[in-house]
Design an enzyme around this catalytic site. Structure first.
Site, PDB file in Angstrom:
ATOM      1  CG  HIS A  21      52.356  14.639  40.504  1.00 40.13           C
ATOM      2  ND1 HIS A  21      52.994  15.524  39.666  1.00 40.13           N
ATOM      3  CD2 HIS A  21      52.968  13.444  40.323  1.00 40.13           C
ATOM      4  CE1 HIS A  21      53.940  14.889  38.999  1.00 40.13           C
ATOM      5  NE2 HIS A  21      53.941  13.618  39.383  1.00 40.13           N
ATOM      6  CB  CYS A  33      57.022  14.086  41.823  1.00 37.77           C
ATOM      7  SG  CYS A  33      55.623  13.258  42.584  1.00 37.77           S
TER       8      CYS A  33
END
Length: 104
Positions: A21, A33
């Site tokens: 992430h 992201c």
């Protein structure tokens, strides 16, 4: 940090791994992201719709996406090269949030 690995044989992409992430912002508000996810899932959709299942294998364990090229073709290479350059564009601006590794 999002980690991407592009594996090559004879200048052709044979495997791609994407995991992690970006930690740019909170989950659900993370534009980095979201951009990376759009590229990855757009690539998966293109491979699913534009190349033969005998050419690529897509594996999606819980926290990772793996694309294995079983039989390189002009189509799957163009799609994967496009993915590489799109991710590279994001990494140029957000170096702390995504790393791209090329393995030859």
């Amino acid at each position: 940090m999002v980690k991407t690995n592009f594996y090559y044989q004879k200048d052709q992409i044979v495997k791609v791994e994407v995991s992690g992430h970006s930690n740019f912002d909170q989950v659900g508000k993370d534009i980095v992201c979201a951009g990376i996810s759009a590229i990855v899932f757009g690539t998966l959709n293109a491979l699913d719709n534009l190349v033969s299942q005998q050419e690529v294998k897509i594996v999606e364990p819980e926290t990772k996406v793996i694309i294995e090229v079983l039989k390189p073709s002009d189509n799957n290479q163009m799609i994967l090269q496009t993915m590489f350059w799109q991710l590279k564009t994001i990494s140029n601006q957000y170096r702390k949030n995504i790393i791209i590794k090329e393995v030859y």
